[in-house]
Design a protein around this motif. Structure first.
Motif, PDB file in Angstrom:
ATOM      1  N   LEU A 360       0.841  -1.198   0.000  1.00  0.00           N
ATOM      2  CA  LEU A 360       0.000   0.000   0.000  1.00  0.00           C
ATOM      3  C   LEU A 360       0.879   1.253   0.000  1.00  0.00           C
ATOM      4  N   THR A 361       0.258   2.367  -0.331  1.00  0.00           N
ATOM      5  CA  THR A 361       1.015   3.609  -0.421  1.00  0.00           C
ATOM      6  C   THR A 361       1.241   4.197   0.965  1.00  0.00           C
ATOM      7  N   VAL A 362       2.105   5.208   1.011  1.00  0.00           N
ATOM      8  CA  VAL A 362       2.366   5.923   2.253  1.00  0.00           C
ATOM      9  C   VAL A 362       1.058   6.469   2.817  1.00  0.00           C
ATOM     10  N   ARG A 363       0.247   7.060   1.965  1.00  0.00           N
ATOM     11  CA  ARG A 363      -1.006   7.636   2.430  1.00  0.00           C
ATOM     12  C   ARG A 363      -1.895   6.562   3.055  1.00  0.00           C
ATOM     13  N   PRO A 379     -15.619   6.308   5.249  1.00  0.00           N
ATOM     14  CA  PRO A 379     -14.286   6.668   4.773  1.00  0.00           C
ATOM     15  C   PRO A 379     -13.959   8.099   5.176  1.00  0.00           C
ATOM     16  N   ILE A 380     -12.685   8.346   5.431  1.00  0.00           N
ATOM     17  CA  ILE A 380     -12.267   9.710   5.734  1.00  0.00           C
ATOM     18  C   ILE A 380     -12.412  10.523   4.456  1.00  0.00           C
ATOM     19  N   PRO A 381     -13.113  11.634   4.497  1.00  0.00           N
ATOM     20  CA  PRO A 381     -13.283  12.428   3.270  1.00  0.00           C
ATOM     21  C   PRO A 381     -11.927  12.764   2.647  1.00  0.00           C
ATOM     22  N   ALA A 382     -11.878  12.694   1.316  1.00  0.00           N
ATOM     23  CA  ALA A 382     -10.601  12.795   0.603  1.00  0.00           C
ATOM     24  C   ALA A 382      -9.823  14.051   0.984  1.00  0.00           C
ATOM     25  N   SER A 383     -10.529  15.194   1.078  1.00  0.00           N
ATOM     26  CA  SER A 383      -9.802  16.440   1.334  1.00  0.00           C
ATOM     27  C   SER A 383      -9.188  16.413   2.732  1.00  0.00           C
ATOM     28  N   GLN A 384      -9.986  15.942   3.702  1.00  0.00           N
ATOM     29  CA  GLN A 384      -9.498  15.870   5.077  1.00  0.00           C
ATOM     30  C   GLN A 384      -8.341  14.887   5.178  1.00  0.00           C
ATOM     31  N   ARG A 385      -8.483  13.770   4.460  1.00  0.00           N
ATOM     32  CA  ARG A 385      -7.458  12.744   4.476  1.00  0.00           C
ATOM     33  C   ARG A 385      -6.144  13.281   3.923  1.00  0.00           C
ATOM     34  N   ASP A 386      -6.227  13.925   2.747  1.00  0.00           N
ATOM     35  CA  ASP A 386      -5.006  14.431   2.119  1.00  0.00           C
ATOM     36  C   ASP A 386      -4.348  15.492   2.993  1.00  0.00           C
TER      37      ASP A 386
ATOM     38  N   THR B 199     -16.044   3.670  -0.416  1.00  0.00           N
ATOM     39  CA  THR B 199     -15.964   3.474   1.028  1.00  0.00           C
ATOM     40  C   THR B 199     -14.537   3.020   1.328  1.00  0.00           C
ATOM     41  N   ALA B 200     -14.284   2.684   2.557  1.00  0.00           N
ATOM     42  CA  ALA B 200     -12.931   2.256   2.909  1.00  0.00           C
ATOM     43  C   ALA B 200     -12.769   0.749   2.772  1.00  0.00           C
ATOM     44  N   LEU B 201     -13.815   0.067   2.254  1.00  0.00           N
ATOM     45  CA  LEU B 201     -13.761  -1.388   2.196  1.00  0.00           C
ATOM     46  C   LEU B 201     -12.556  -1.880   1.404  1.00  0.00           C
ATOM     47  N   GLY B 202     -12.313  -1.260   0.246  1.00  0.00           N
ATOM     48  CA  GLY B 202     -11.192  -1.692  -0.600  1.00  0.00           C
ATOM     49  C   GLY B 202      -9.875  -1.600   0.137  1.00  0.00           C
ATOM     50  N   LEU B 203      -9.677  -0.484   0.819  1.00  0.00           N
ATOM     51  CA  LEU B 203      -8.428  -0.285   1.562  1.00  0.00           C
ATOM     52  C   LEU B 203      -8.261  -1.362   2.640  1.00  0.00           C
ATOM     53  N   LEU B 204      -9.349  -1.615   3.370  1.00  0.00           N
ATOM     54  CA  LEU B 204      -9.243  -2.591   4.462  1.00  0.00           C
ATOM     55  C   LEU B 204      -9.028  -4.000   3.907  1.00  0.00           C
ATOM     56  N   ILE B 270      -5.050 -12.967 -14.428  1.00  0.00           N
ATOM     57  CA  ILE B 270      -4.719 -12.241 -15.656  1.00  0.00           C
ATOM     58  C   ILE B 270      -4.933 -10.748 -15.435  1.00  0.00           C
ATOM     59  N   GLY B 271      -5.929 -10.415 -14.639  1.00  0.00           N
ATOM     60  CA  GLY B 271      -6.217  -9.001 -14.367  1.00  0.00           C
ATOM     61  C   GLY B 271      -5.218  -8.353 -13.425  1.00  0.00           C
ATOM     62  N   GLY B 272      -4.242  -9.100 -12.958  1.00  0.00           N
ATOM     63  CA  GLY B 272      -3.157  -8.484 -12.206  1.00  0.00           C
ATOM     64  C   GLY B 272      -3.310  -8.508 -10.697  1.00  0.00           C
ATOM     65  N   THR B 273      -4.297  -9.238 -10.171  1.00  0.00           N
ATOM     66  CA  THR B 273      -4.411  -9.354  -8.712  1.00  0.00           C
ATOM     67  C   THR B 273      -3.620 -10.580  -8.278  1.00  0.00           C
ATOM     68  N   SER B 274      -2.761 -10.394  -7.289  1.00  0.00           N
ATOM     69  CA  SER B 274      -1.900 -11.500  -6.865  1.00  0.00           C
ATOM     70  C   SER B 274      -2.671 -12.492  -6.018  1.00  0.00           C
ATOM     71  N   LEU B 275      -2.401 -13.775  -6.237  1.00  0.00           N
ATOM     72  CA  LEU B 275      -3.052 -14.805  -5.427  1.00  0.00           C
ATOM     73  C   LEU B 275      -2.611 -14.723  -3.966  1.00  0.00           C
ATOM     74  N   LEU B 276      -1.533 -13.983  -3.708  1.00  0.00           N
ATOM     75  CA  LEU B 276      -1.072 -13.836  -2.330  1.00  0.00           C
ATOM     76  C   LEU B 276      -1.912 -12.831  -1.551  1.00  0.00           C
ATOM     77  N   GLY B 277      -2.770 -12.124  -2.261  1.00  0.00           N
ATOM     78  CA  GLY B 277      -3.584 -11.118  -1.589  1.00  0.00           C
ATOM     79  C   GLY B 277      -2.960  -9.749  -1.669  1.00  0.00           C
ATOM     80  N   GLY B 278      -3.716  -8.751  -1.219  1.00  0.00           N
ATOM     81  CA  GLY B 278      -3.232  -7.377  -1.275  1.00  0.00           C
ATOM     82  C   GLY B 278      -3.949  -6.601  -2.367  1.00  0.00           C
ATOM     83  N   ARG B 279      -3.174  -5.814  -3.100  1.00  0.00           N
ATOM     84  CA  ARG B 279      -3.732  -4.980  -4.158  1.00  0.00           C
ATOM     85  C   ARG B 279      -4.650  -5.751  -5.100  1.00  0.00           C
ATOM     86  N   PHE B 280      -5.814  -5.186  -5.414  1.00  0.00           N
ATOM     87  CA  PHE B 280      -6.673  -5.823  -6.402  1.00  0.00           C
ATOM     88  C   PHE B 280      -7.143  -4.795  -7.411  1.00  0.00           C
ATOM     89  N   SER B 281      -7.597  -5.294  -8.554  1.00  0.00           N
ATOM     90  CA  SER B 281      -8.077  -4.412  -9.605  1.00  0.00           C
ATOM     91  C   SER B 281      -9.327  -5.009 -10.225  1.00  0.00           C
TER      92      SER B 281
END
Lengths: 512, 370
Positions: A360-363, A379-386, B199-204, B270-281
């Protein structure tokens, strides 16, 4: 009188990893019929040396001779065949098989391709009996506690070599932290077995973080520091204070000069109170109070229980005794969530495995804790987050100052700052920093220490763990001293407290 | 071919290689089917190979999108094919019991039953993985094997055929000149993107898949997240099950969605998501699914004998996977496509020897098509 011939002699051992010289020209020798301690802090090269010896790593330079003959050890199997057996901290046996099967696995006595079960059981029973152990070899290994399993692992390794039984094959037995999860009686049983094997002429290499055990069982010791040999001593000729000085590489008087007397006072009321908090195999029950705005430093050798104590206060491990209250309210500490909810933050010493999400990125790494607390639906609003991310990147001077950079590509110091930013953003009441300055450059080290001071002046409590005693002394109001997984003393910092005082406390286990 | 920053940014985009493969596969069809790219209007419906590919690829896209989130958490869901079969079986058998199979209320209720069953399957998978700590491949194997039995139990081992106009719409009908399936897929993909990126679901999800222990220590309720993605994946498979049974107006407990889990996993990779988990597209997965469907179509149009078409498919998949591997690209093409963005000092990569650059030009004639 001529010295006896060493059974094992390692000369000028060099082992390099990309960017690190783990061992530079280490000499090591082992005599038959002795128990020899290999001492040094983590990262001193102990495990590298053992892995070179047991064939896990190939050596880059140097020679190994066994019984006077040069040998080349390229694999653990070769090491075993040459008579070097190893028992690791984690038992590498099959719990579902019987004790006898475990002892003979891979070298079962056979006739016409069939395993001779009766002979195997009989020989296993004889071997166990000869070593003075009371174990039913037909029972599954899993029916015995871990300590006995460890003994079986030792029996297995001394039985290695020839299928005709007794320890004729094993000349060198390596025991890598075998006692870390054993209780006192179990340790005594292990020691009895070790002494018996020693008296039978086996050379035993023993690694343990427990100084008392070293002094109880070992005859001789070799001390390593930063991949170099510091010295070889008879245990009876070197006291504990002397040993610790050798391990950390500074004489006591030298340490005193470095001591910084800049001390701060004004701490507030009690924030965190731990009562008999403990975890079997982790740390003995302890009482600890942390006041608002107070920095409590933990001093002790690596493996003395510093990290374990911190993890209990964060709920990263579940305590099996005692209770914690934060801000007057009792917290269950059954998961990190409980602690986070009560305002505790924890930067692990293992940045890579327990801290960052490298992809993941630094952010994203910075906002992770705050986002987790808010839940996925908010989610944290984008502007507040940045804005927040930019603020902390600037305040902590994270480089590159690019929130889109993948955090795995940052340097160690900057990764540490990202972790700090992640928790500071949640505005915790208690910040636990486990080795925040390990493996980072001097500049970043100073910055992080300054940050701790200013955070504490702003009223944040900090639990600070560092290997460097000076660091702990410079920052802390109170110093907790740990030894052998016990919190043995809590010392109010003051001008009269010097690194040597702390060292003495570590060595003796009590505060004068 | 000069290495301008824009070109570099393009080749380093994570969707670059999947898109290249898709375009190449589409172009391969042209010599065999000259009107491959033409789209005609007949009876108010759009027809053409491209429309067919999206239409027949719809169930796979749905399943693969759900699979993407599961894989992003470091898991895998082998049960999706069985969930397809269960959903189709339950829905069709309910509709077939109705006196008026075309009654809207009955159809909606049937769909509800089918999707509810899918959600239950997802909850079960999520429970086993997140609560019981069973390895995902084993946990989902249970429904993969048992689910087809359940589906056959529902249909009494028969193929249930139905005759319901409103139900036929989902997988076989048209709306605004296009197959209705395409709208369903577009809606599911859009919902997924919104759900994960707004939402933050993707990040989590990425955090749990990227470093499970760190996620626990940062206070992410990873069990809850895992259960959610397994339920979502099963729901996607359920919708795919509706689509497949609707397209044929029949529920076949034995063959509906057979092996779709493998194609879906392939599409995700093929879409570039690793079977190990993490980043997805999600976008990558959609393209990956289209690659697989185009491949299937291509095999038919260029006349690969049916006995050997799996071999052909395997060969193409191997090429695609090799192209996806940075290590392989570095070996085959040198620095131009090899290193990941910013892996070493970001954009400039002066370290590439001239000899390697020359090799690149030889080895990469394929690039001219983009």
């Amino acid at each position: 009188m001529a010295e006896p011939q060493p059974v094992l002699e390692m000369t000028g051992i060099v082992k390099e990893f990309p960017g690190v010289r783990a061992l530079s020209g280490v000499d090591f020798r082992l005599f038959p019929g002795e128990i020899h301690a290999l001492m040094g802090e983590n990262g001193a090269g102990k495990s590298t040396l053992i892995k070179v010896l047991t064939g896990v790593y190939s050596l880059d330079d140097g020679t190994i001779t066994l019984d006077g003959q040069p040998v080349q050890i390229d694999s653990p199997l070769q090491a075993q065949q040459a008579g070097i057996s190893t028992v690791y901290q984690e038992v590498n046996l099959c719990p579902n098989l019987s004790v006898a099967e475990n002892i003979f696995i891979g070298r079962e006595p056979t006739r016409f391709g069939r395993i001779q079960w009766n002979r195997m059981r009989k020989e296993a029973a004889e071997l166990v009996d000869r070593l003075g152990l009371d174990i039913d070899v037909t029972a599954p290994l899993s029916s015995y506690p871990l300590a006995v399993q460890q003994l079986v692992a030792i029996v297995r390794s001394v039985g290695t070599g020839d299928s005709d039984g007794a320890g004729a094959g094993t000349k060198v037995l390596v025991l890598d932290e075998p006692t870390s999860s054993l209780d006192r009686d179990e340790v005594l049983e292990l020691f009895r077995l070790m002494r018996q094997l020693r008296d039978e002429g086996v050379a035993i290499l023993f690694v343990s973080h427990f100084l008392d055990q070293i002094y109880e069982i070992c005859d001789r010791m070799t001390v390593l520091r930063n991949g170099t040999l510091v010295g070889e001593h008879m245990v009876s000729e070197l006291d504990q204070v002397g040993l610790i000085q050798l391990m950390i590489g500074k004489a006591l008087d030298q340490l005193e000069e470095l001591h910084d007397h800049q001390l701060r006072s004004d701490v507030g009321e009690t924030l965190v109170k731990a009562d008999g908090l403990g975890r079997t195999g982790g740390i003995a029950p302890f009482d600890l109070e942390i006041k608002k705005g107070e920095v409590v430093g933990l001093a002790g050798l690596l493996g003395s229980g510093r990290t374990e104590l911190a993890r209990l206060l964060f709920g990263a491990d579940q305590p099996d005794s005692g209770k914690v209250s934060i801000g007057g309210k009792q917290v269950s500490m059954s998961a990190p969530n409980d602690a986070i909810g009560a305002g505790v933050a924890f930067c692990s010493e293992n940045r890579k495995s327990e801290g960052l999400v490298p992809d993941l990125t630094v952010r994203e790494n910075i906002i992770l804790a705050l986002q987790a607390a808010r839940g996925w639906t908010r989610p944290i609003p984008a502007s507040q987050r940045d804005e927040l991310v930019a603020k902390y990147i600037k305040a902590l001077d994270i480089r590159p100052a690019n929130p889109e950079a993948r955090v795995g590509q940052l340097s160690g110091g900057n990764q540490q700052k990202v972790l700090l930013a992640r928790w500071l953003i949640t505005q915790p009441k208690l910040l636990i920093l486990d080795e925040p300055t390990r493996g980072i450059d001097v500049g970043a080290k100073t910055e992080i220490q300054k940050l701790v001071v200013s955070l504490s002046e702003d009223g944040m409590s900090v639990l600070y763990i560092a290997a460097e005693l000076e660091e702990v002394l410079r920052l802390s109001h109170t110093i907790g001293v740990l030894r052998d997984r016990k919190l043995v003393a809590q010392i109010a910092n003051g001008p009269e407290i010097t690194p040597s005082r702390i060292l003495e406390t570590i060595a003796s286990g009590e505060h004068q | 071919m000069t290495t301008t920053p824009r070109w570099r940014a393009l080749t380093h985009h994570n969707l670059f290689w999947p898109v290249v493969v898709l375009v190449v596969l589409l172009l391969v069809n042209v010599p065999f089917t000259p009107d491959f790219f033409s789209i005609r209007m007949t009876n108010g419906h759009l027809h053409g190979s491209l429309v067919s590919i999206v239409l027949f690829g719809s169930p796979l896209i749905l399943v693969a999108v759900g699979m993407t989130l599961v894989i992003a958490t470091g898991g895998i869901d082998l049960s999706v094919g069985a969930v397809v079969a269960i959903t189709g079986a339950l829905t069709c058998s309910y509709i077939s019991d109705q006196s008026d199979q075309s009654a809207l209320s009955g159809v909606f209720f049937a769909i509800g039953i089918g999707l509810l069953a899918a959600v239950v399957c997802g909850l079960w998978n999520g429970f086993l993985v997140a609560r019981m700590g069973i390895q995902p491949i084993i946990a989902t194997l249970i429904i993969m094997v048992a689910g087809r039995g359940v589906a056959q139990l529902v249909t009494d081992g028969q193929i249930i055929t139905i005759n319901s106009e409103p139900y036929k719409l989902i997988g076989g009908g048209y709306w605004l000149t296009l197959p209705f399936s395409i709208f369903v897929v577009a809606a599911v993909v859009a919902v997924t993107v919104v759900l994960t990126r707004k939402t933050a679901l993707g990040l989590l999800v990425e955090s749990v898949g990227g470093n499970a222990e760190a996620s626990r220590l940062v206070g992410i309720r990873s069990r809850r997240i895992k259960i959610m993605v397994y339920v979502f994946c099963a729901l996607c498979a359920g919708i795919a099950g509706l689509m497949i049974s609707s397209n044929t107006s029949a529920a076949d407990g034995n063959n509906a969605g057979l092996w779709i889990e493998l194609d879906a996993i392939l599409a995700v990779v093929i879409g570039g998501t690793s079977l190990l988990g993490g980043r997805f597209s999600i976008g990558g997965t959609v393209i990956g699914a289209l690659v697989i469907q185009t491949l299937t179509t291509t095999i038919y149009t260029i006349g690969v004998p049916t006995q050997t078409n799996l071999v052909f498919k395997a060969a193409v998949v191997i090429v695609v996977c090799l192209l996806q591997s940075p290590k392989f690209r570095a070996k085959a093409f040198g620095g131009r496509f090899g290193n990941k963005p910013g892996a070493k000092g970001g954009t400039g990569q002066p370290a590439v020897a001239p000899a390697q650059t020359a090799k690149t030009t030889e080895a990469a004639p394929k690039m001219e098509v983009s």
